[in-house]
Each structure stands twice: as structure tokens, then as C-alpha cells.
Design an enzyme around this catalytic site. Structure first.
Site, mmCIF file in Angstrom:
data_model
loop_
_atom_site.group_PDB
_atom_site.id
_atom_site.type_symbol
_atom_site.label_atom_id
_atom_site.label_comp_id
_atom_site.label_asym_id
_atom_site.label_seq_id
_atom_site.Cartn_x
_atom_site.Cartn_y
_atom_site.Cartn_z
ATOM 1 N N GLU A 340 -67.326 -21.704 -35.519
ATOM 2 C CA GLU A 340 -68.053 -20.447 -35.336
ATOM 3 C C GLU A 340 -67.216 -19.279 -35.845
ATOM 4 O O GLU A 340 -66.117 -19.041 -35.362
ATOM 5 C CB GLU A 340 -68.393 -20.233 -33.864
ATOM 6 C CG GLU A 340 -69.242 -21.354 -33.256
ATOM 7 C CD GLU A 340 -69.564 -21.113 -31.788
ATOM 8 O OE1 GLU A 340 -70.038 -20.015 -31.456
ATOM 9 O OE2 GLU A 340 -69.325 -22.018 -30.974
ATOM 10 N N CYS A 341 -67.710 -18.578 -36.827
ATOM 11 C CA CYS A 341 -67.109 -17.363 -37.379
ATOM 12 C C CYS A 341 -65.682 -17.635 -37.848
ATOM 13 O O CYS A 341 -65.483 -18.191 -38.922
ATOM 14 C CB CYS A 341 -67.166 -16.226 -36.359
ATOM 15 S SG CYS A 341 -67.037 -14.580 -37.118
ATOM 16 N N GLY A 342 -64.654 -17.281 -37.074
ATOM 17 C CA GLY A 342 -63.289 -17.553 -37.489
ATOM 18 C C GLY A 342 -63.042 -19.026 -37.728
ATOM 19 O O GLY A 342 -62.308 -19.413 -38.644
#
Length: 466
Positions: A340-342
Site C-alpha cells: 500500500e502506497c509506500g
């Protein structure tokens, strides 16, 4: 249970400083405290945890319906029923979805929980002009919504000189009919700065715990703590909790799986509700560090690579080649992995830092990330699978949000993200074997089928590994 929300007319008014100081005051006075943060923010709860040494939870009325929100609240207060629940608001008091709706605002959450509100107002450079400002917040009622909860039950003034406070307090109370519960004087020692995703992390502030203790000592002198506790108890109410664990697939004996959680300076953005959902589905959680550990722990059946700041540690992540290869090998073997994201940035081939240096990452997906000119697709979203994806079958939907500056030229097309207000939508999510990754931060409880499917994939992987 006693409860109190700290809200404000706008961001930057002093909510986090006041909340952190009060948490330390109550801890010092041996008042059992459960802390919460309105909205999807990850960083403020990390400050709460730094002070209390226990998890803080998010209360979000976009992610949860009213019954679900009360359920999260009650889970977070379990064992502290004789204490106090302290809730930090989000943005301005009425600011909700898309800037046009009060849903998911601090006002909305306070109403659902029947929670009295203390409005902290930045009073620097103002005196009598505070009266119409505060009166507007006392009187305003969003159109189409019923008035709910106790509302604003007290005022605290931020950045006020002690020389003018007494007279200002008397005037405000006479004109507004609401008690002023104290003030925060101008502070020259506690500086909580911001970066591109919000506040810097608490561990990045030198002597943070000493500074918070110093702040608490000041607040004990400038706030009427007795009045705040009295307000928190004045509006007690009860609500039934009939849906505990309603969304989690409770595991049966023999169906446990071992789930690795990336947790260090680079990856630290997780909702406690998400991790608890995985535990209820049978997950045995094991934290590991992509920065400091040489390879993945033995015996894992799945991985969660959460959000954070990999762009700040790209050189160290790149140097840890054995960990990068370990994660790539796990993906190739079919291990269930969610980025997720990072975590998504880490799964790409390369990451370009703000100064233009390029560092190799895990390389599960092709492509490179780099800093964009503005926030990408900022805000809440509903994610719907456009095809059968790992853990998310075609047509399944779940809620989440995006908040990132780093971009990539291929963010995927396996799902469609739609904003809850307006008509904006975009494609996202990449998948490879049993790896699913993208920029959205997902709220697992909004899709029970996702939880069950992720757990099933981990158990299947475990059976194939044994």
C-alpha cells in the site's frame, strides 16, 4: 464512559499539541486513557502511542457506518471504562467529504458518539474578534442534518499571553455562555514541523518525551483540568455494541497463518483495525524491518507492506540487497503480498529521491517512482475490482484513501477508484501472481470478503509450503 473531543476551526490551530499535552497530564494523574484520531491520518496516532505506550485508533465515519464506528470506539476503550476517551479531531470542526459535506468530519464523529467537544482556537493577534468566530461554530447547523450530541461544551485559547487571558476569558464567557477552560501560552520549545505527508514522525523529534512532559507541566497550570473532566462526565451516554467482530472471519483451530508486517522508520502506516481484522481471521503477526533485517523471517505465509516514507530511506533500503531479494523471491513463490502506497513504491524496480538519485528496490513490478508536482488523487475513495485480483474478485469494493506525492508511470489498471464526492475516478492497482499493490491505503473492515480471501490465500500458501 467519560469522553472528550478536541476540535478546532481549522488545521494548525493546536489540536495535536493540546491532545498530546492532555494525554500526558492524564497519564501523570493516573487517569486511564484511551486515545483516538478522527479521520484517516496515520501520524497523529503515532504521537498518542509515543506518550501512552499503547495503540491509538482511528474513528472515521466514511470508513465505518455509525454502528461500526461505535464498535471501533468500544474496542478501543475496553478495559478503560473507568477512565477517559480523548479524541483528536480532524481539520476544521465541520470539514468532511470533498469540502462540501460534514460526513466524516469531527462534528459528524462527535455526534455519532454523543461526545462533548472542546474547541481550541488560535487566538494570536485577536481579542474581541474571537467572539463572532466562536459564535459561528456554536450556532452553525449543517443543512439537511439533525443536531446531534452535546456539541461544543468548552473553549481553550491557543497562543494567548497570560496578561490578557483573564479579561478575555470573562468577556468570552459573558458573551457566548460557554466556559473557557484555559489557555496555551506561546511555546518556544516544542516544534512539531511538517513535511509532504503531514507532521514529521515523533521519533524524529529530539527529546520528544521530555518536551511533552514539559508541555504537560505548563498545561496543568494554564488549563482547568477539573472542568475538562467534569465536562467529559457531564454528557455520559451509553450505546449497545451488538456487532463486535461483525466483519472479521473468525478463524477455527488449525487455520492460523503467519503474517509478516513491515515495520520500521520507512514503513509505519497501519490502521490498528486492519491488523486486528487479520488477527481475527487467523493471522499471527510478526513484525520485520526492510531497513535493518537481512531477510524475511522464517515461516511466513503472507506479507503486508504498509505506507510510510521509503523515499527518505531509499539509500538504506537499496543497500539491504538481501532483504530486497528475499521479498522478490517470496513474490515469485506465490506468497500473498499486499503493498500500500509506500509499500507499492518499494515493490517497484527503482525509486528516485527528491534530489534525483535513483535507487534499486525489490523489483517485483517494473517501473520507477519519483516525486510529482502535487498530491496524487488526494482523499477518500471507493475501490472496485475491474478484474479478478489477488484477494479482491471482480466487482468487489472496499474503502480507502490516497495521500502521496511520489508517482509512477504505471499505477495499474486492475481496479477503479472513485471519489465519494464528485465524479472523479481513475484506474489503479497492479498484480503479479499473489502480489497486489497500489497507491490506495485500504480499510479492510469495509470489505469482509477481502479479509476472508486474503486469509484463505495465506492458508493455501502455508499448506503448499509445509
Amino acid at each position: 464512559m467519560r469522553k472528550l473531543m478536541i476540535a478546532a476551526p481549522k488545521s494548525g490551530s493546536g489540536k495535536t499539541i493540546l491532545t498530546c499535552g492532555l494525554l500526558e497530564v492524564f497519564k501523570k494523574k493516573f487517569v486511564p486513557v484511551a486515545s483516538f484520531k478522527c479521520g484517516p491520518d496515520y501520524i497523529d496516532p503515532l504521537f498518542h502511542k509515543k506518550i501512552l505506550g499503547q495503540e491509538s485508533r482511528n474513528l472515521d465515519s466514511f470508513f465505518e457506518d455509525p454502528d461500526g464506528l461505535r464498535e471501533v470506539f468500544l474496542q478501543g476503550t475496553e478495559g478503560k471504562e473507568e477512565g477517559l476517551a480523548l479524541i483528536e479531531g480532524v481539520m476544521g470542526y465541520f470539514d468532511g467529504l470533498g469540502g462540501t459535506s460534514p460526513q466524516a468530519s469531527a462534528w459528524d464523529v462527535a455526534g455519532i458518539l454523543d461526545c462533548p467537544v472542546i474547541l481550541v482556537v488560535d487566538a494570536k493577534g485577536a481579542s474581541l474578534s474571537l467572539i463572532p468566530l466562536i459564535k459561528g461554530f456554536l450556532d452553525y447547523q449543517p443543512a439537511g442534518y439533525d443536531r446531534r450530541g452535546p456539541g461544543i461544551a468548552g473553549i481553550i485559547l491557543n497562543r494567548v499571553s497570560p496578561m490578557i487571558y483573564t479579561g478575555l476569558k470573562e468577556t468570552l464567557e459573558r458573551e457566548l455562555g460557554v466556559p473557557v477552560a484555559g489557555y496555551i501560552p506561546p511555546l518556544d520549545f516544542l516544534k512539531i514541523e511538517s513535511r509532504h505527508l503531514g507532521l514529521i514522525l515523533p521519533d524524529e523529534i529530539a527529546d520528544i518525551q521530555f518536551q511533552i512532559r514539559r508541555l504537560a507541566g505548563i498545561l496543568e497550570e494554564t488549563l482547568d483540568i477539573g472542568l475538562l473532566l467534569e465536562i467529559s462526565q457531564r454528557y455520559t451516554s451509553q450505546f449497545e455494541n451488538g456487532r463486535i467482530l461483525r466483519n472479521e472471519a473468525i478463524h477455527k483451530p488449525g487455520t492460523a497463518f503467519h503474517l509478516g508486517i513491515a515495520k520500521d522508520e520507512a514503513f509505519c502506516f497501519y490502521y490498528r483495525e486492519n491488523l486486528q481484522a487479520m488477527e481475527k481471521a487467523g493471522g499471527i503477526l510478526t513484525e520485520f524491518s526492510p531497513l535493518h533485517d537481512k531477510e524475511l523471517p522464517d515461516g511466513l505465509d503472507g506479507l503486508l507492506l504498509g505506507g510510510g516514507y521509503p523515499e527518505l530511506y531509499a539509500d538504506k533500503l537499496a543497500e539491504n540487497e538481501t532483504m530486497r531479494m528475499s521479498i522478490r523471491k517470496a513474490a515469485e513463490s506465490g506468497m500473498p503480498i499486499l503493498g500500500e502506497c509506500g509499500g507499492f513504491l518499494y515493490l517497484l524496480e527503482n525509486l528516485k529521491t527528491e534530489d534525483g538519485h535513483i535507487f534499486p528496490m525489490a523489483g517485483v513490478f517494473s517501473g520507477e517512482s519519483g516525486k510529482g508536482q502535487r498530491l496524487g488523487n488526494f482523499g477518500y475513495l471507493t475501490l472496485t475490482a475491474e478484474e479478478d485480483l489477488p484477494f479482491l474478485k471482480k466487482g468487489m469494493s472496499m474503502k480507502g484513501h490516497e495521500f502521496h506525492y511520489w508517482q509512477t508511470n504505471d499505477q495499474g489498471a486492475g481496479a477503479c477508484a472513485r471519489k465519494p464526492a464528485g465524479n472523479k475516478e481513475w484506474l489503479c492497482m497492479r498484480n503479479y501472481k499473489n502480489t497486489l499493490a497500489g497507491f490506495p491505503h485500504l480499510y479492510y473492515r469495509s470489505c469482509p470478503e477481502f479479509i476472508a480471501e486474503f486469509a484463505r490465500c495465506c492458508r493455501d500458501y502455508r499448506m503448499g509450503r509445509i
